[in-house]
Design a protein around this motif. Structure first.
Motif, mmCIF file in Angstrom:
data_model
loop_
_atom_site.group_PDB
_atom_site.id
_atom_site.type_symbol
_atom_site.label_atom_id
_atom_site.label_comp_id
_atom_site.label_asym_id
_atom_site.label_seq_id
_atom_site.Cartn_x
_atom_site.Cartn_y
_atom_site.Cartn_z
ATOM 1 N N LYS A 150 18.492 -10.644 3.500
ATOM 2 C CA LYS A 150 16.941 -10.649 3.802
ATOM 3 C C LYS A 150 16.489 -10.094 2.997
ATOM 4 O O LYS A 150 15.326 -10.423 3.879
ATOM 5 C CB LYS A 150 17.488 -11.304 5.327
ATOM 6 C CG LYS A 150 18.409 -12.529 5.759
ATOM 7 C CD LYS A 150 17.889 -13.838 5.065
ATOM 8 C CE LYS A 150 16.363 -14.004 6.019
ATOM 9 N NZ LYS A 150 15.874 -15.509 5.666
ATOM 10 N N GLN A 151 16.788 -8.234 2.952
ATOM 11 C CA GLN A 151 16.018 -7.390 3.307
ATOM 12 C C GLN A 151 15.545 -7.487 1.512
ATOM 13 O O GLN A 151 14.363 -6.919 0.813
ATOM 14 C CB GLN A 151 15.922 -6.593 3.723
ATOM 15 C CG GLN A 151 16.626 -6.692 4.817
ATOM 16 C CD GLN A 151 15.675 -6.494 5.743
ATOM 17 O OE1 GLN A 151 14.205 -5.853 5.411
ATOM 18 N NE2 GLN A 151 15.889 -7.841 6.767
ATOM 19 N N THR A 152 16.258 -7.750 0.978
ATOM 20 C CA THR A 152 16.262 -7.733 -0.814
ATOM 21 C C THR A 152 15.074 -9.424 -1.894
ATOM 22 O O THR A 152 14.831 -10.669 -0.777
ATOM 23 C CB THR A 152 17.564 -8.405 -1.882
ATOM 24 O OG1 THR A 152 17.884 -9.721 -1.703
ATOM 25 C CG2 THR A 152 18.346 -7.143 -0.921
ATOM 26 N N ALA A 153 14.902 -9.038 -2.488
ATOM 27 C CA ALA A 153 13.956 -10.238 -3.281
ATOM 28 C C ALA A 153 14.499 -11.541 -3.601
ATOM 29 O O ALA A 153 13.614 -12.234 -3.642
ATOM 30 C CB ALA A 153 13.486 -9.293 -4.326
ATOM 31 N N HIS A 154 15.495 -11.424 -3.619
ATOM 32 C CA HIS A 154 16.593 -12.166 -3.586
ATOM 33 C C HIS A 154 16.649 -13.170 -2.965
ATOM 34 O O HIS A 154 16.765 -14.432 -3.155
ATOM 35 C CB HIS A 154 18.198 -11.992 -4.175
ATOM 36 C CG HIS A 154 18.794 -11.503 -5.572
ATOM 37 N ND1 HIS A 154 19.760 -10.774 -5.609
ATOM 38 C CD2 HIS A 154 17.906 -11.130 -6.764
ATOM 39 C CE1 HIS A 154 19.299 -10.468 -6.860
ATOM 40 N NE2 HIS A 154 19.015 -10.524 -7.545
ATOM 41 N N ARG A 187 13.729 -13.883 -1.030
ATOM 42 C CA ARG A 187 12.549 -14.309 -1.171
ATOM 43 C C ARG A 187 12.423 -15.677 -2.726
ATOM 44 O O ARG A 187 11.663 -15.189 -3.424
ATOM 45 C CB ARG A 187 11.412 -13.849 -0.834
ATOM 46 C CG ARG A 187 11.796 -13.636 0.006
ATOM 47 C CD ARG A 187 10.853 -12.306 0.731
ATOM 48 N NE ARG A 187 10.944 -11.457 -0.262
ATOM 49 C CZ ARG A 187 11.996 -10.128 0.639
ATOM 50 N NH1 ARG A 187 12.606 -10.625 0.748
ATOM 51 N NH2 ARG A 187 11.284 -9.013 -0.402
ATOM 52 N N SER A 188 13.452 -15.723 -3.785
ATOM 53 C CA SER A 188 13.797 -15.250 -5.388
ATOM 54 C C SER A 188 12.336 -16.971 -4.797
ATOM 55 O O SER A 188 11.465 -16.981 -7.028
ATOM 56 C CB SER A 188 14.619 -16.353 -5.865
ATOM 57 O OG SER A 188 15.392 -16.473 -5.232
ATOM 58 N N LEU A 189 12.729 -17.736 -4.711
ATOM 59 C CA LEU A 189 12.088 -19.297 -5.271
ATOM 60 C C LEU A 189 10.129 -18.760 -5.150
ATOM 61 O O LEU A 189 9.565 -19.716 -5.678
ATOM 62 C CB LEU A 189 12.328 -20.591 -4.334
ATOM 63 C CG LEU A 189 11.840 -22.019 -4.075
ATOM 64 C CD1 LEU A 189 12.624 -21.885 -6.152
ATOM 65 C CD2 LEU A 189 12.506 -22.985 -3.659
ATOM 66 N N ASP A 190 10.136 -18.090 -3.828
ATOM 67 C CA ASP A 190 8.377 -17.313 -3.736
ATOM 68 C C ASP A 190 7.598 -17.402 -4.947
ATOM 69 O O ASP A 190 6.498 -17.807 -4.899
ATOM 70 C CB ASP A 190 7.866 -16.779 -2.118
ATOM 71 C CG ASP A 190 9.184 -17.808 -1.173
ATOM 72 O OD1 ASP A 190 9.572 -18.418 -0.619
ATOM 73 O OD2 ASP A 190 8.954 -16.477 -0.266
ATOM 74 N N SER A 191 8.384 -16.147 -5.776
ATOM 75 C CA SER A 191 7.443 -16.281 -7.082
ATOM 76 C C SER A 191 7.436 -17.731 -8.082
ATOM 77 O O SER A 191 6.275 -17.184 -9.025
ATOM 78 C CB SER A 191 8.632 -15.158 -7.507
ATOM 79 O OG SER A 191 9.590 -15.610 -7.987
ATOM 80 N N LEU A 192 7.886 -18.467 -8.364
ATOM 81 C CA LEU A 192 8.370 -20.272 -9.249
ATOM 82 C C LEU A 192 6.679 -20.472 -8.387
ATOM 83 O O LEU A 192 6.182 -21.467 -8.323
ATOM 84 C CB LEU A 192 9.259 -20.282 -8.841
ATOM 85 C CG LEU A 192 10.192 -19.868 -9.886
ATOM 86 C CD1 LEU A 192 11.314 -20.720 -9.603
ATOM 87 C CD2 LEU A 192 9.663 -19.419 -10.903
#
Length: 458
Positions: A350-354, A356-361
């Motif tokens: 949960k601390q990784t960018a993985h 939250r990966s959809l947020d960048s899209l």
């Protein structure tokens, strides 16, 4: 004794002279077809130099993904440069493969928007490449009916009628100089329904006489092999320049036999700018060129940005990512299910960018684009995987099963230790490089990034 005056039928005389006239006309027509047509006389005051702008091999690449800084390319920059920085007199052409290599309904939809952008830019000619001929004849006809885009190809034919699918060439006049631009594609390319490909040399020879009769110079836009380019150069010295895309890679103008050949494979990252001038005879006096990188110094063209925003809105309605879903032996269960037994690993993830990966899209409104989603969600393209954030929120990120695989048997089996997904993939770097490509991440250093996502063993 009476005599009858013989009357010679008038219609017989008419028929005789008419037949002689038709015969003479056919004879003259037959002779004319064997006349070697001379090249059109060159104007006395041609332009001192002409600027040619070449794009090619865009392959459906609309703009940089934004996964790293300093990315180059994109249609908004391409449009801005061609509309604001081009120098007169000019030609703007595309050698082919503007569409992606996969002829799905999604890629055809995207190509239609690319062509709208090209129409706004004012392209003089666009060749059909290998990617475009993988579409059906009806799809290409649909495009030509809806927009006045100058698609060309002399060897792409309708299968049932053997007639051309698009015009073979166009003639563009640049300050009094008429330049014929003909399109050719590799006949070994995979074709869609209703399309056949003729031999490029035969097709070129067919239209050569009329191009010589009506133009001062002949250019070829092509998606051909090295051998096919060599054949054209050797057998058709009437060609002034060949502008190719495909296996010839990217190189600036160079002489092959008596023909100038240039090539570009850029995925909308570069524009090749070529300058040329004329001898008094009409031959090319000199040719030089360079590749212009579409970097951050070039602003995005506002009209193109508007079209791409409209494209993204339509993607949200179409939901192409739900089409042609594949099957998996096991089912995806989602990271929250994994957390029931692997709480510490889950907290670390949960601390990784993985996570939250959809947020960048979402920041660029790309969260409905299949091209982007495949590297930002879990179970993309699988029936029991990602089906939209609302329906499958537990797959709307890069979860455990992207690396470990679908885990239904491991989760629900009575003896999970025997069915645990692989925790030590023989080549974990290979999994990462499926998405962390040079285009997206530059020089991806596996050891550095692996440390950022490493989690406890249990």
């Amino acid at each position: 004794m009476s005599t009858k005056k013989k009357i010679f039928p008038k219609f017989f005389c008419f028929f005789l002279f008419f037949s002689l006239g038709i015969g003479l006309f056919c004879l003259l027509l037959s002779c004319k077809s064997h006349i070697v047509r001379e090249k059109l006389s060159f104007p006395p005051n041609p332009p001192k130099a002409v600027h040619l702008y070449l794009t090619a091999d865009v392959e459906g690449s609309l703009e940089p993904c934004g996964c790293k800084s300093g990315q180059i390319g994109g249609l908004p920059r391409q449009a801005q440069y061609l509309l604001k920085s081009r120098q007169s007199p000019y030609l703007v052409v595309d050698a082919g493969n503007s569409m992606s290599v996969t002829p799905t309904r999604y890629e055809f939809f995207k190509w239609y928007y690319i062509l709208q952008i090209y129409e706004k830019i004012g392209y003089d000619a666009l060749n059909l490449g290998q990617n475009e001929v993988a579409l059906s004849s009806s799809q290409i006809a649909q495009v030509t009916e809806k927009m006045p885009i100058p698609l060309i190809s002399a060897n792409v034919l309708e299968k049932d009628t053997s007639e051309l699918l698009v015009r073979p060439y166009v003639i563009k006049e640049v300050d009094g100089v008429k330049i014929a631009i003909i399109g050719l594609v590799n006949p070994k390319a995979k074709t869609g329904e209703g399309i056949v490909l003729a031999d490029p040399g035969t097709a070129f020879a067919k239209y050569l006489p009329e191009m010589l009769e009506n133009s001062h110079l002949i250019f070829v836009l092509s998606a051909l092999s090295i051998e096919q380019i060599a054949f054209l150069c050797k057998n058709f010295p009437q060609i002034g320049m060949i502008l190719n895309t495909g296996e010839t890679g990217t190189h600036l103008p160079e002489n092959k036999e008596s023909v100038v050949v240039s090539s570009l494979t850029a995925k909308s990252r570069y524009i090749q700018q070529i300058r040329f001038a004329f001898e008094p005879s009409g031959d090319l006096a000199w040719v030089n060129g360079g590749n212009v990188p579409l970097d951050e110094s070039i602003q995005d063209h506002s009209g193109t940005v508007y079209l791409l925003n409209r494209y993204r809105e339509e993607l949200g309605k179409e939901r192409f990512y739900l089409e042609q879903l594949g099957n998996s032996k096991e089912k995806y269960v989602g990271a929250s299910r994994c957390s029931m037994c692997h709480a510490e690993i889950y907290r670390s993830w949960k601390q990784t960018a993985h996570s939250r990966s959809l947020d960048s899209l979402k920041k660029k409104n790309n969260h409905h684009d299949p091209h982007c989603l495949k590297c930002h969600v879990t179970g993309f393209g699988i029936k029991n995987g990602y089906e939209g954030e609302e329906k499958t929120p537990d797959f709307a990120f890069i979860g455990c099963e992207v690396c470990h695989g679908p885990s239904s048997l491991h989760t629900f089996h009575n003896n999970p230790d025997q069915l645990r997904p692989s925790t030590s993939h023989p080549n974990p770097k290979k999994i990462c490089l499926e998405c962390h490509t040079w285009e997206h991440c530059g020089n991806f250093d596996f050891d550095t990034f692996w440390a950022r996502i490493a989690h406890p063993k249990k």
